[in-house]
Design a protein around this motif. Sequence first.
Motif, PDB file in Angstrom:
ATOM      1  N   SER A   1       0.865  -1.172   0.000  1.00  0.00           N
ATOM      2  CA  SER A   1       0.000   0.000   0.000  1.00  0.00           C
ATOM      3  C   SER A   1       0.908   1.231   0.000  1.00  0.00           C
ATOM      4  CB  SER A   1      -0.943  -0.018   1.209  1.00  0.00           C
ATOM      5  OG  SER A   1      -0.235   0.239   2.403  1.00  0.00           O
ATOM      6  N   ARG A   2       0.338   2.393   0.332  1.00  0.00           N
ATOM      7  CA  ARG A   2       1.133   3.617   0.267  1.00  0.00           C
ATOM      8  C   ARG A   2       1.378   4.179   1.666  1.00  0.00           C
ATOM      9  NH1 ARG A   2      -3.833   4.096   2.273  1.00  0.00           N
ATOM     10  NH2 ARG A   2      -4.647   6.211   2.423  1.00  0.00           N
ATOM     11  N   GLY A   3       2.147   5.261   1.763  1.00  0.00           N
ATOM     12  CA  GLY A   3       2.304   5.957   3.025  1.00  0.00           C
ATOM     13  C   GLY A   3       3.730   6.174   3.450  1.00  0.00           C
ATOM     14  N   ARG A   4       3.879   6.941   4.519  1.00  0.00           N
ATOM     15  CA  ARG A   4       5.211   7.317   5.002  1.00  0.00           C
ATOM     16  C   ARG A   4       5.977   6.136   5.586  1.00  0.00           C
ATOM     17  NH1 ARG A   4       3.298  12.512   8.409  1.00  0.00           N
ATOM     18  NH2 ARG A   4       1.419  11.216   8.497  1.00  0.00           N
ATOM     19  N   SER A   5       5.286   5.233   6.274  1.00  0.00           N
ATOM     20  CA  SER A   5       5.972   4.056   6.815  1.00  0.00           C
ATOM     21  C   SER A   5       6.485   3.164   5.687  1.00  0.00           C
ATOM     22  CB  SER A   5       5.028   3.253   7.718  1.00  0.00           C
ATOM     23  OG  SER A   5       4.637   3.993   8.843  1.00  0.00           O
ATOM     24  N   MET A   6       5.669   3.007   4.636  1.00  0.00           N
ATOM     25  CA  MET A   6       6.081   2.203   3.489  1.00  0.00           C
ATOM     26  C   MET A   6       7.316   2.818   2.818  1.00  0.00           C
ATOM     27  SD  MET A   6       3.805  -0.242   3.364  1.00  0.00           S
ATOM     28  CE  MET A   6       3.973  -0.076   5.141  1.00  0.00           C
ATOM     29  N   SER A   7       7.280   4.137   2.674  1.00  0.00           N
ATOM     30  CA  SER A   7       8.395   4.829   2.035  1.00  0.00           C
ATOM     31  C   SER A   7       9.677   4.671   2.849  1.00  0.00           C
ATOM     32  CB  SER A   7       8.062   6.313   1.869  1.00  0.00           C
ATOM     33  OG  SER A   7       9.129   7.004   1.255  1.00  0.00           O
ATOM     34  N   ALA A   8       9.565   4.794   4.189  1.00  0.00           N
ATOM     35  CA  ALA A   8      10.739   4.625   5.046  1.00  0.00           C
ATOM     36  C   ALA A   8      11.261   3.199   4.981  1.00  0.00           C
ATOM     37  CB  ALA A   8      10.391   4.993   6.487  1.00  0.00           C
ATOM     38  N   LEU A   9      10.363   2.232   4.882  1.00  0.00           N
ATOM     39  CA  LEU A   9      10.777   0.834   4.741  1.00  0.00           C
ATOM     40  C   LEU A   9      11.664   0.675   3.508  1.00  0.00           C
ATOM     41  CD1 LEU A   9       8.460  -2.284   5.010  1.00  0.00           C
ATOM     42  CD2 LEU A   9      10.095  -2.071   3.162  1.00  0.00           C
ATOM     43  N   VAL A  10      11.235   1.260   2.400  1.00  0.00           N
ATOM     44  CA  VAL A  10      12.027   1.159   1.167  1.00  0.00           C
ATOM     45  C   VAL A  10      13.374   1.850   1.337  1.00  0.00           C
ATOM     46  CG1 VAL A  10      12.108   1.710  -1.284  1.00  0.00           C
ATOM     47  CG2 VAL A  10       9.951   1.018  -0.247  1.00  0.00           C
TER      48      VAL A  10
ATOM     49  N   THR B   1       5.929  12.429  -3.916  1.00  0.00           N
ATOM     50  CA  THR B   1       6.294  11.338  -4.821  1.00  0.00           C
ATOM     51  C   THR B   1       6.714  10.080  -4.075  1.00  0.00           C
ATOM     52  OG1 THR B   1       7.002  12.923  -6.492  1.00  0.00           O
ATOM     53  CG2 THR B   1       7.810  10.671  -6.713  1.00  0.00           C
ATOM     54  N   LYS B   2       7.519  10.205  -3.036  1.00  0.00           N
ATOM     55  CA  LYS B   2       8.116   9.024  -2.407  1.00  0.00           C
ATOM     56  C   LYS B   2       7.115   8.160  -1.653  1.00  0.00           C
ATOM     57  CE  LYS B   2      12.131   8.917  -0.584  1.00  0.00           C
ATOM     58  NZ  LYS B   2      13.299   9.120   0.295  1.00  0.00           N
ATOM     59  N   ILE B   3       5.942   8.713  -1.307  1.00  0.00           N
ATOM     60  CA  ILE B   3       4.986   7.913  -0.537  1.00  0.00           C
ATOM     61  C   ILE B   3       3.861   7.366  -1.407  1.00  0.00           C
ATOM     62  CG2 ILE B   3       5.533   9.170   1.572  1.00  0.00           C
ATOM     63  CD1 ILE B   3       2.840  10.574   1.356  1.00  0.00           C
ATOM     64  N   LYS B   4       3.908   7.629  -2.712  1.00  0.00           N
ATOM     65  CA  LYS B   4       2.921   7.052  -3.617  1.00  0.00           C
ATOM     66  C   LYS B   4       3.188   5.560  -3.782  1.00  0.00           C
ATOM     67  CE  LYS B   4       3.494   9.543  -7.275  1.00  0.00           C
ATOM     68  NZ  LYS B   4       3.238  10.050  -8.634  1.00  0.00           N
ATOM     69  N   VAL B   5       2.121   4.784  -3.915  1.00  0.00           N
ATOM     70  CA  VAL B   5       2.282   3.340  -3.956  1.00  0.00           C
ATOM     71  C   VAL B   5       3.065   2.888  -5.177  1.00  0.00           C
ATOM     72  CG1 VAL B   5       0.033   2.996  -5.074  1.00  0.00           C
ATOM     73  CG2 VAL B   5       1.077   1.133  -3.767  1.00  0.00           C
ATOM     74  N   ASP B   6       2.861   3.529  -6.324  1.00  0.00           N
ATOM     75  CA  ASP B   6       3.602   3.108  -7.507  1.00  0.00           C
ATOM     76  C   ASP B   6       5.085   3.406  -7.376  1.00  0.00           C
ATOM     77  OD1 ASP B   6       2.895   5.756  -7.569  1.00  0.00           O
ATOM     78  OD2 ASP B   6       2.446   5.823  -9.709  1.00  0.00           O
ATOM     79  N   ASP B   7       5.414   4.535  -6.741  1.00  0.00           N
ATOM     80  CA  ASP B   7       6.827   4.855  -6.519  1.00  0.00           C
ATOM     81  C   ASP B   7       7.442   3.891  -5.519  1.00  0.00           C
ATOM     82  OD1 ASP B   7       9.067   6.983  -6.874  1.00  0.00           O
ATOM     83  OD2 ASP B   7       8.893   6.747  -4.699  1.00  0.00           O
ATOM     84  N   ILE B   8       6.693   3.520  -4.484  1.00  0.00           N
ATOM     85  CA  ILE B   8       7.173   2.559  -3.489  1.00  0.00           C
ATOM     86  C   ILE B   8       7.474   1.219  -4.147  1.00  0.00           C
ATOM     87  CG2 ILE B   8       6.407   1.167  -1.516  1.00  0.00           C
ATOM     88  CD1 ILE B   8       4.956   3.775  -0.539  1.00  0.00           C
ATOM     89  N   VAL B   9       6.568   0.762  -4.995  1.00  0.00           N
ATOM     90  CA  VAL B   9       6.771  -0.504  -5.702  1.00  0.00           C
ATOM     91  C   VAL B   9       8.006  -0.433  -6.586  1.00  0.00           C
ATOM     92  CG1 VAL B   9       5.819  -1.971  -7.536  1.00  0.00           C
ATOM     93  CG2 VAL B   9       4.376  -1.258  -5.626  1.00  0.00           C
ATOM     94  N   HIS B  10       8.161   0.660  -7.314  1.00  0.00           N
ATOM     95  CA  HIS B  10       9.308   0.814  -8.213  1.00  0.00           C
ATOM     96  C   HIS B  10      10.622   0.806  -7.433  1.00  0.00           C
ATOM     97  CE1 HIS B  10      11.760   2.198 -11.554  1.00  0.00           C
ATOM     98  NE2 HIS B  10      12.192   3.189 -10.804  1.00  0.00           N
ATOM     99  N   ARG B  11      10.693   1.590  -6.360  1.00  0.00           N
ATOM    100  CA  ARG B  11      11.950   1.687  -5.600  1.00  0.00           C
ATOM    101  C   ARG B  11      12.265   0.375  -4.881  1.00  0.00           C
ATOM    102  NH1 ARG B  11      12.393   5.165  -1.418  1.00  0.00           N
ATOM    103  NH2 ARG B  11      10.164   5.548  -1.121  1.00  0.00           N
ATOM    104  N   PHE B  12      11.230  -0.281  -4.342  1.00  0.00           N
ATOM    105  CA  PHE B  12      11.467  -1.536  -3.634  1.00  0.00           C
ATOM    106  C   PHE B  12      11.961  -2.615  -4.589  1.00  0.00           C
ATOM    107  CE2 PHE B  12      10.375  -5.563  -1.634  1.00  0.00           C
ATOM    108  CZ  PHE B  12      10.807  -5.368  -0.333  1.00  0.00           C
ATOM    109  N   SER B  13      11.364  -2.692  -5.764  1.00  0.00           N
ATOM    110  CA  SER B  13      11.775  -3.716  -6.731  1.00  0.00           C
ATOM    111  C   SER B  13      13.233  -3.514  -7.150  1.00  0.00           C
ATOM    112  CB  SER B  13      10.862  -3.689  -7.959  1.00  0.00           C
ATOM    113  OG  SER B  13      10.968  -2.452  -8.658  1.00  0.00           O
ATOM    114  N   GLU B  14      13.679  -2.280  -7.214  1.00  0.00           N
ATOM    115  CA  GLU B  14      15.083  -2.019  -7.531  1.00  0.00           C
ATOM    116  C   GLU B  14      15.992  -2.491  -6.408  1.00  0.00           C
ATOM    117  OE1 GLU B  14      15.481   2.134  -8.473  1.00  0.00           O
ATOM    118  OE2 GLU B  14      15.290   1.722 -10.629  1.00  0.00           O
ATOM    119  N   LYS B  15      15.555  -2.288  -5.157  1.00  0.00           N
ATOM    120  CA  LYS B  15      16.375  -2.673  -4.010  1.00  0.00           C
ATOM    121  C   LYS B  15      16.627  -4.172  -3.966  1.00  0.00           C
ATOM    122  CE  LYS B  15      17.494   0.954  -1.398  1.00  0.00           C
ATOM    123  NZ  LYS B  15      16.954   1.199  -0.060  1.00  0.00           N
ATOM    124  N   ILE B  16      15.632  -4.958  -4.358  1.00  0.00           N
ATOM    125  CA  ILE B  16      15.791  -6.413  -4.234  1.00  0.00           C
ATOM    126  C   ILE B  16      15.908  -7.101  -5.597  1.00  0.00           C
ATOM    127  CG2 ILE B  16      14.537  -6.404  -2.039  1.00  0.00           C
ATOM    128  CD1 ILE B  16      12.223  -7.772  -3.546  1.00  0.00           C
TER     129      ILE B  16
END
Length: 314
Positions: free
Chosen positions: A118-127, A152-167
């Motif tokens: 999902s989206r949000g500040r906690s999700m963004s910090a996790l990434v 931008t950083k707390i949007k769900v699509d941005d979270i998905v994009h950044r997380f997928s790059e990390k792993i």
Amino acid sequence: MTNDNVFGNSRLDYIRVANYYYKSGLTQEEIAQNMNISRQRVNRMLSKCIKMGIVRITIEGVDETNLGLETQLEQKYGLKAVRISGNISEENVYEEIGKTAANYLAGIISKGDIIGFSRGRSMSALVDYMPVVKVNNVVVTQLMGGWNNQQTKIKVDDIVHRFSEKIHAASTLLYAPVLVNNPKLREAIINEPFFYEAYNVIKSCSIAVVGIGDATSKTILPNMEKEDYEYCIRNNAVGEICAHFFDKDGKAIKTPLDERVINVDLDDFFNIPLRLGVAGSKSKIPAILGALRGGYINSLVTDLDTAQFLNDVE
């Protein structure tokens, strides 16, 4: 031939078994041979040694952690896992919870997992704090549509994009807003082939990582009309996960928004094996409690003050 029938099991016998096992390092089979009893009886005696106070187990450093409280919460709410950040301030609660969630998630991702966010500040910090790891055949997807009037950083699509790059994982996006103007537009979007394919990925999620929203916040969803907000309040909504609202007991609340929201279906969400809630702070306690009572999440990352409150509440 073992001598279980005549072995007396005096206190000295228990002490001898404990000494063999914990001090001398003998296996249960070796102890059984030495004492001419069965291995099963050795096992039972070792268990009873703890109950009798002959053996006291201490774990170095456990008192300096929150392991005891985590275990209590797991047992109280029937959770698979609880992780607690230290006693932190309101100013950095999202950052610290996100860091704890990242460390937990990094340790459980397996080959073939499909992870929904999902989206949000906690999700963004996790990434932000997610270690760079590589696990084969992992897919990352969004559990709800996005919107443009967020940071931008707390949007769900941005979270998905950044997380997928990390792993080093593949990503699947919905390419749809979370809230549309009318039910007909929603119906048109969810019937598009691109959406159908993306939603099939969502239905296959093995892990959901979600924030828990405070339903009393007027900014809980974009373009949410005043009458929608007032409807939720009148119906005692306290929390929201992926745009699904619920009351203090975790009972789902049907709202007029349901016909305009693009998100994971609630039944499909409950079918996801691991549903990790990442949330904390005093203002979100009613929402977190409702999410726990309703079974929306079966794992939790939160802060120490919130964890202590959840443990104390009846």
